[in-house]
Design a protein around this motif. Structure first.
Motif, short mmCIF file in Angstrom:
data_model
loop_
_atom_site.label_atom_id
_atom_site.label_comp_id
_atom_site.label_asym_id
_atom_site.label_seq_id
_atom_site.Cartn_x
_atom_site.Cartn_y
_atom_site.Cartn_z
N LEU A 28 9.40 -8.73 -6.52
CA LEU A 28 10.10 -7.90 -5.53
C LEU A 28 10.22 -8.66 -4.21
O LEU A 28 11.31 -8.72 -3.63
CB LEU A 28 9.35 -6.59 -5.30
N ALA A 29 9.14 -9.26 -3.75
CA ALA A 29 9.16 -10.00 -2.49
C ALA A 29 10.16 -11.16 -2.56
O ALA A 29 10.91 -11.40 -1.61
CB ALA A 29 7.77 -10.51 -2.16
N ARG A 30 10.20 -11.86 -3.67
CA ARG A 30 11.15 -12.97 -3.85
C ARG A 30 12.59 -12.47 -3.78
O ARG A 30 13.42 -13.03 -3.06
CB ARG A 30 10.91 -13.66 -5.19
N ASP A 31 12.88 -11.39 -4.50
CA ASP A 31 14.24 -10.87 -4.53
C ASP A 31 14.69 -10.40 -3.15
O ASP A 31 15.83 -10.63 -2.75
CB ASP A 31 14.35 -9.73 -5.54
N VAL A 32 13.80 -9.75 -2.43
CA VAL A 32 14.14 -9.27 -1.09
C VAL A 32 14.27 -10.44 -0.12
O VAL A 32 15.21 -10.48 0.70
CB VAL A 32 13.10 -8.24 -0.60
N ALA A 33 13.38 -11.41 -0.22
CA ALA A 33 13.44 -12.58 0.68
C ALA A 33 14.76 -13.33 0.50
O ALA A 33 15.37 -13.77 1.47
CB ALA A 33 12.27 -13.51 0.43
N ALA A 45 7.21 -4.94 0.63
CA ALA A 45 6.01 -4.78 -0.18
C ALA A 45 5.14 -3.65 0.37
O ALA A 45 4.57 -2.85 -0.39
CB ALA A 45 5.22 -6.09 -0.24
N TYR A 46 5.07 -3.56 1.68
CA TYR A 46 4.33 -2.47 2.32
C TYR A 46 4.98 -1.12 1.99
O TYR A 46 4.29 -0.15 1.65
CB TYR A 46 4.29 -2.69 3.83
N LEU A 47 6.31 -1.07 2.08
CA LEU A 47 7.02 0.18 1.74
C LEU A 47 6.78 0.57 0.29
O LEU A 47 6.61 1.76 -0.01
CB LEU A 47 8.52 0.02 2.01
N LEU A 48 6.75 -0.41 -0.60
CA LEU A 48 6.44 -0.13 -2.00
C LEU A 48 5.06 0.50 -2.11
O LEU A 48 4.87 1.48 -2.83
CB LEU A 48 6.52 -1.41 -2.84
N GLY A 49 4.09 -0.04 -1.37
CA GLY A 49 2.74 0.51 -1.38
C GLY A 49 2.71 1.95 -0.89
O GLY A 49 2.01 2.79 -1.46
N LEU A 50 3.48 2.24 0.15
CA LEU A 50 3.55 3.63 0.63
C LEU A 50 4.14 4.54 -0.43
O LEU A 50 3.64 5.65 -0.65
CB LEU A 50 4.39 3.70 1.91
N ALA A 51 5.22 4.10 -1.08
CA ALA A 51 5.85 4.91 -2.12
C ALA A 51 4.89 5.16 -3.28
O ALA A 51 4.78 6.28 -3.78
CB ALA A 51 7.13 4.23 -2.62
N VAL A 52 4.17 4.13 -3.69
CA VAL A 52 3.20 4.27 -4.78
C VAL A 52 2.07 5.21 -4.35
O VAL A 52 1.61 6.04 -5.14
CB VAL A 52 2.68 2.89 -5.23
N ASP A 60 9.31 1.78 -11.13
CA ASP A 60 10.54 2.49 -10.79
C ASP A 60 10.98 2.19 -9.36
O ASP A 60 12.14 1.90 -9.10
CB ASP A 60 10.37 4.00 -10.97
N ALA A 61 10.04 2.27 -8.44
CA ALA A 61 10.36 2.02 -7.04
C ALA A 61 10.80 0.57 -6.84
O ALA A 61 11.78 0.30 -6.14
CB ALA A 61 9.15 2.34 -6.16
N ALA A 62 10.10 -0.36 -7.46
CA ALA A 62 10.45 -1.78 -7.33
C ALA A 62 11.84 -2.05 -7.91
O ALA A 62 12.62 -2.81 -7.33
CB ALA A 62 9.41 -2.66 -8.00
N ALA A 63 12.15 -1.43 -9.03
CA ALA A 63 13.47 -1.63 -9.65
C ALA A 63 14.58 -1.13 -8.73
O ALA A 63 15.62 -1.79 -8.58
CB ALA A 63 13.54 -0.92 -11.00
N ARG A 64 14.37 0.01 -8.10
CA ARG A 64 15.39 0.54 -7.19
C ARG A 64 15.58 -0.35 -5.98
O ARG A 64 16.71 -0.64 -5.56
CB ARG A 64 15.04 1.96 -6.76
#
Length: 76
Positions: A28-33, A45-52, A60-64
């Motif tokens: 995820l970090a690579r794709d966003v970077a 990555a922090y936002l993913l942690g909040l969502a989880v 699911d969250a990472a795929a979106r």
């Protein structure tokens, strides 16, 4: 060294290392970077942690968010 760091950080934060999908987060970090901007990677990555933390399945969250990052250059 990465595994040792993750184990140590997890212990400090009271997180079971088995719950951390390292490859999912790094992908995820690579794709966003690459699709958005380098500074967006740790923030995402922090936002993913909040969502989880709110109960969203990590995959699911990472795929979106990965799909959003892939479309980002065309949108902006």
């Amino acid at each position: 060294m990465l595994e040792e760091w993750l184990d140590t950080a997890c212990a400090e934060l009271g997180i079971d290392p088995a719950e951390v999908d390292r490859d999912l987060i790094l992908d995820l970090a690579r794709d966003v970077a690459h699709g958005v901007a380098r500074p967006a990677a740790p923030l995402t990555a922090y936002l993913l942690g909040l969502a989880v933390g709110r109960g969203e399945p990590a995959r699911d969250a990472a795929a979106r968010v990965t799909a959003l990052a892939a479309e980002w250059p065309a949108r902006h």
